[in-house]
Design a protein around this motif. Structure first.
Motif, PDB file in Angstrom:
ATOM      1  N   LYS A 145       0.845  -1.209   0.000  1.00 29.65           N
ATOM      2  CA  LYS A 145       0.000   0.000   0.000  1.00 29.65           C
ATOM      3  C   LYS A 145       0.873   1.249   0.000  1.00 29.65           C
ATOM      4  O   LYS A 145       0.593   2.214  -0.723  1.00 29.65           O
ATOM      5  CB  LYS A 145      -0.922   0.008   1.223  1.00 29.65           C
ATOM      6  CG  LYS A 145      -1.976  -1.085   1.248  1.00 29.65           C
ATOM      7  CD  LYS A 145      -3.101  -0.825   0.275  1.00 29.65           C
ATOM      8  CE  LYS A 145      -4.032   0.264   0.764  1.00 29.65           C
ATOM      9  NZ  LYS A 145      -5.220   0.390  -0.127  1.00 29.65           N
ATOM     10  N   ILE A 166      -6.792  -1.895   6.541  1.00 28.31           N
ATOM     11  CA  ILE A 166      -7.228  -3.284   6.337  1.00 28.31           C
ATOM     12  C   ILE A 166      -8.480  -3.628   7.136  1.00 28.31           C
ATOM     13  O   ILE A 166      -9.522  -3.953   6.568  1.00 28.31           O
ATOM     14  CB  ILE A 166      -6.082  -4.266   6.657  1.00 28.31           C
ATOM     15  CG1 ILE A 166      -4.913  -4.038   5.677  1.00 28.31           C
ATOM     16  CG2 ILE A 166      -6.569  -5.708   6.570  1.00 28.31           C
ATOM     17  CD1 ILE A 166      -3.698  -4.891   5.951  1.00 28.31           C
ATOM     18  N   LEU A 207     -12.279  -3.547   5.280  1.00 29.92           N
ATOM     19  CA  LEU A 207     -12.761  -4.889   4.948  1.00 29.92           C
ATOM     20  C   LEU A 207     -13.785  -5.423   5.948  1.00 29.92           C
ATOM     21  O   LEU A 207     -14.337  -6.503   5.736  1.00 29.92           O
ATOM     22  CB  LEU A 207     -11.579  -5.866   4.873  1.00 29.92           C
ATOM     23  CG  LEU A 207     -10.503  -5.574   3.823  1.00 29.92           C
ATOM     24  CD1 LEU A 207      -9.438  -6.646   3.856  1.00 29.92           C
ATOM     25  CD2 LEU A 207     -11.112  -5.461   2.431  1.00 29.92           C
ATOM     26  N   TRP A 261     -10.465 -12.199   4.445  1.00 29.41           N
ATOM     27  CA  TRP A 261      -9.178 -11.573   4.132  1.00 29.41           C
ATOM     28  C   TRP A 261      -8.572 -12.173   2.863  1.00 29.41           C
ATOM     29  O   TRP A 261      -8.148 -11.446   1.956  1.00 29.41           O
ATOM     30  CB  TRP A 261      -8.218 -11.734   5.306  1.00 29.41           C
ATOM     31  CG  TRP A 261      -6.771 -11.608   4.950  1.00 29.41           C
ATOM     32  CD1 TRP A 261      -5.850 -12.619   4.867  1.00 29.41           C
ATOM     33  CD2 TRP A 261      -6.064 -10.411   4.598  1.00 29.41           C
ATOM     34  NE1 TRP A 261      -4.623 -12.124   4.506  1.00 29.41           N
ATOM     35  CE2 TRP A 261      -4.725 -10.776   4.332  1.00 29.41           C
ATOM     36  CE3 TRP A 261      -6.432  -9.071   4.498  1.00 29.41           C
ATOM     37  CZ2 TRP A 261      -3.760  -9.851   3.966  1.00 29.41           C
ATOM     38  CZ3 TRP A 261      -5.466  -8.138   4.119  1.00 29.41           C
ATOM     39  CH2 TRP A 261      -4.151  -8.534   3.859  1.00 29.41           C
ATOM     40  N   LEU A 303      -7.843 -10.086  -0.532  1.00 26.93           N
ATOM     41  CA  LEU A 303      -6.476  -9.930  -1.014  1.00 26.93           C
ATOM     42  C   LEU A 303      -6.354 -10.395  -2.458  1.00 26.93           C
ATOM     43  O   LEU A 303      -5.703  -9.743  -3.287  1.00 26.93           O
ATOM     44  CB  LEU A 303      -5.515 -10.720  -0.122  1.00 26.93           C
ATOM     45  CG  LEU A 303      -4.024 -10.601  -0.420  1.00 26.93           C
ATOM     46  CD1 LEU A 303      -3.534  -9.174  -0.253  1.00 26.93           C
ATOM     47  CD2 LEU A 303      -3.217 -11.552   0.475  1.00 26.93           C
ATOM     48  N   VAL A 337      -7.525  -5.155  -1.380  1.00 26.97           N
ATOM     49  CA  VAL A 337      -6.507  -4.757  -0.395  1.00 26.97           C
ATOM     50  C   VAL A 337      -5.394  -4.009  -1.096  1.00 26.97           C
ATOM     51  O   VAL A 337      -5.056  -2.884  -0.725  1.00 26.97           O
ATOM     52  CB  VAL A 337      -5.936  -5.985   0.349  1.00 26.97           C
ATOM     53  CG1 VAL A 337      -4.921  -5.536   1.404  1.00 26.97           C
ATOM     54  CG2 VAL A 337      -7.051  -6.794   0.986  1.00 26.97           C
TER      55      VAL A 337
END
Length: 376
Positions: free
Chosen positions: A110, A217, A221, A274, A278, A283
């Motif tokens: 990121k 994150i 999410l 997650w 991803l 993400v």
């Protein structure tokens, strides 16, 4: 695909060695629970899980199978606390050890997307106050090819685990330790890499590692069951270890000692969410995810290789990403098929357990069966 779990205090220590022999270990298949159809996916998974519980003597375990983020089956087994005999619920929280590393790697990507760093920058660009060789790059740290000594092998680890430790103390000790090899020439798993990456994240953002996780994150999410701080006792399993005469509660690691290499707690629901996020650009960018899943060029002992906070392997010639974790009282593993999104998550409250054997057996049972292969 096995991460052989190391010394008691060596949290999330990985030396990848195949455990296919363990997958075929004996043990009779348990009968299906009342109301469950024999021959169903649930019955097949339960048989694997219950046999593993018996073979390994685990107090508790949760298992989830999913595809593209949608649950196929989720179940808890055994007890989450031996004193109260509380049955393990699928929603219970476990510490996940080194699975934390892929969250750290995602934060680094990121920051690269924001132009705050580049993975080929030298560690000395961001941590000039320590005596790190300038040849070490962030890429080497992400892929365990830096040569940095592994701080979880240091003699002072026990004190750090019990009493906490500053980032400066750990990084000073790592920077003063001899390199394992010339940077970039070998692969050797070292928790020091991700500890240092956590400090770099903090320096660049002016926020704590935990706050960065929340901002980039957890909150976006909706991962409400994943946290850096230890969860409340009523929400989490009690972690155990075998002291030679039986299972006893394990020492809980101070979060500062695990830090960005292994401090997170979660449950199977959040880990499935997650993994799906991803893989699907929620993400990091597709380009960043491709970088995360590109081999470092070295074979891991036993097969496969390593990307950025993710181990890379193939099952039936199909690419998967995976990682396991071990921290005081807990072991964990996730595995995801890159082509189909088929996901297996196993969490245990036994630091001596081998979740890899369970994951491999489930993958074999489901993917190699004409009845269940569509799920895989």
């Amino acid at each position: 695909m096995r991460h052989a779990l190391g010394l008691r205090f060596s949290v999330f220590v990985v030396s990848l060695a195949m455990a296919l022999a363990l997958v075929g270990c004996g043990g009779s298949s348990a009968p299906s629970p009342p109301g469950q159809q024999p021959g169903s996916l649930a019955a097949a998974v339960d048989a694997v899980a219950q046999a593993a519980m018996q073979q390994q003597g685990m107090p508790g375990m949760t298992v989830a199978l999913a595809k593209k983020g949608s649950m196929l089956y989720v179940q808890g087994y055994g007890v989450s606390d031996l004193s109260s005999r509380q049955a393990t619920q699928p929603s219970v929280l476990f510490e996940i050890g080194s699975i934390t590393k892929q969250f750290t790697a995602a934060l680094i990507m990121k920051l690269q997307e924001q132009g705050q760093l580049h993975v080929d920058d030298s560690i000395t660009t961001y941590l000039p106050e320590y005596n790190f060789p300038s040849a070490i790059t962030l890429r080497m740290m992400l892929t365990h090819t830096s040569g940095l000594a592994n701080f979880t092998d240091f003699p002072q680890l026990g004190d750090w685990v019990r009493n906490g430790v500053s980032e400066a103390t750990v990084l000073t000790a790592v920077s003063q330790a001899p390199l394992q090899f010339r940077p970039g020439t070998q692969y050797s798993y070292s928790n020091s890499n991700f500890f240092a990456l956590g400090t770099i994240i903090e320096k660049l953002t002016g926020q704590s590692y935990a706050d960065n996780l929340d901002r980039y994150i957890f909150q976006p999410l909706g991962l409400t069951n994943t946290s850096y701080s230890l969860p409340a006792a009523g929400q989490s399993a009690t972690g155990y270890t075998d002291n030679g005469s039986g299972l006893v509660p394990a020492i809980l690691w101070d979060r500062s000692a695990a830090f960005a290499a292994g401090a997170l707690s979660s449950n199977v629901y959040d880990l499935v969410a997650w993994d799906n996020a991803l893989m699907n650009g929620k993400v990091v960018s597709p380009a960043s995810f491709k970088a995360m899943t590109t081999s470092n060029g070295f074979q891991i002992p036993g097969g496969g290789s390593y990307g950025f906070g993710l181990a890379l392997w193939t099952f039936n010639n199909r690419p998967i990403i995976w990682h396991n974790g071990q921290i005081g009282g807990f072991t964990a593993e996730t595995a995801v098929f890159l082509d189909s999104g088929f996901t297996v998550v196993v969490l245990t409250n036994d630091q001596d357990a081998n979740p890899d054997a369970v994951v491999l057996k489930i993958m074999t049972t489901v993917c190699n069966s004409s009845q269940f292969a569509g799920s895989c």
